[in-house]
Enzyme design. Structure first.
Site, PDB file in Angstrom:
ATOM      1  CB  SER A 131      -0.877  -0.014   1.256  1.00 38.32           C
ATOM      2  OG  SER A 131      -1.502   1.246   1.471  1.00 38.32           O
ATOM      3  CE1 TYR A 144      -4.458  -2.211   5.165  1.00 36.34           C
ATOM      4  CE2 TYR A 144      -3.094  -0.309   4.660  1.00 36.34           C
ATOM      5  CZ  TYR A 144      -3.852  -1.384   4.243  1.00 36.34           C
ATOM      6  OH  TYR A 144      -4.009  -1.634   2.900  1.00 36.34           O
TER       7      TYR A 144
END
Length: 249
Positions: A131, A144
């Site tokens: 990401s 995350y």
């Protein structure tokens, strides 16, 4: 690109929907036999049937069972993920550990299980769906961001160890992708930022991006398919941003 992956076997985690499903379709379209791995048994089975592949119903949080695993795939796409949006002081420790387990420990265990087969054949492709949060941080996403930063490091170590044995390892780093994972964040982001849900995309998710739209799953999958191909044999240890310019800042 058609038939460029003939004879290859691919395993895609979180493959029943979103980016995983797009990757499974892109790899199958190029001739790979795809194993759709997901905790969603019916979703995995439906997509596997569509692609002429096989389904693997697996709970990647059961890391004890993954430790004894042996995989015979040529292409491994580590995609499965979850999200939790919360300030650090309110973040439940158990949820933090759960996210790290699914998104960092499980990829390590799957890579560990796949490498002997890849080494024996002198070919392997590890594709880690990271990401922009593997390269940048955002508030309220401590678990995350930590997991994705860890995945970046794991990918690079895998690249260094596998390079002389025909195995490449790379990360794909999209911004916000049009997936159920992102859609589920909208209510939490609205609450945390004190804005209506209708304003979350413009005022939170796309503020850093020069291209003001969500990434499409098929765009991520097209890059994954190229990384899986023979054409990408000299590409390893890299992190490919697909974030509309977010990380250019």
């Amino acid at each position: 690109m058609e038939d460029s992956l003939n004879g290859r076997k691919a395993l895609v985690t979180g493959g029943a929907s979103g980016i995983g499903a797009a990757c499974a379709r892109a790899l199958a379209a190029r001739g790979a036999k795809v194993v759709v791995a997901d905790v969603d048994a019916s979703g995995a089975a439906a997509l596997a049937d569509e692609l002429g592949g096989t389904a693997w119903t697996v709970d990647l949080l059961d890391t004890d069972s993954l430790a004894a695993l042996s995989l015979d795939c040529d292409i491994l796409v580590n995609n499965a993920g979850i999200q939790k949006v919360s300030p650090i002081e309110e973040f439940e420790p158990a949820e933090f550990r759960r996210i790290l387990s699914l998104m960092l420990e499980a990829p390590f265990l799957l890579i560990r299980a796949a490498l002997p087969h890849m080494y024996a054949n002198g070919f392997g492709r590890i594709i880690n769906i990271s990401s922009v949060h593997g390269l940048r941080a955002s508030a309220y996403k401590s678990a995350y961001v930590s997991a994705k930063h860890g995945l970046e490091g794991l990918s690079k170590v895998t690249a260094l160890e596998g390079g002389e044995r025909g195995v490449t390892s790379n990360c794909i780093n999209p911004g916000y992708v049009r997936t159920p994972l992102v859609e589920k964040q909208i209510a939490d982001q609205a609450r945390l930022h004190g804005i209506p849900e209708s304003e979350v995309l413009a005022k939170v998710m796309l503020t850093e991006s020069a291209v003001k739209r969500l990434v499409e799953p098929a765009e991520v999958a097209s890059l994954a398919a190229w990384l899986a191909s023979d054409d990408a044999g000299m590409v390893t240890g890299a992190s490919y941003t697909m974030d509309g310019g977010w990380s250019a800042r």
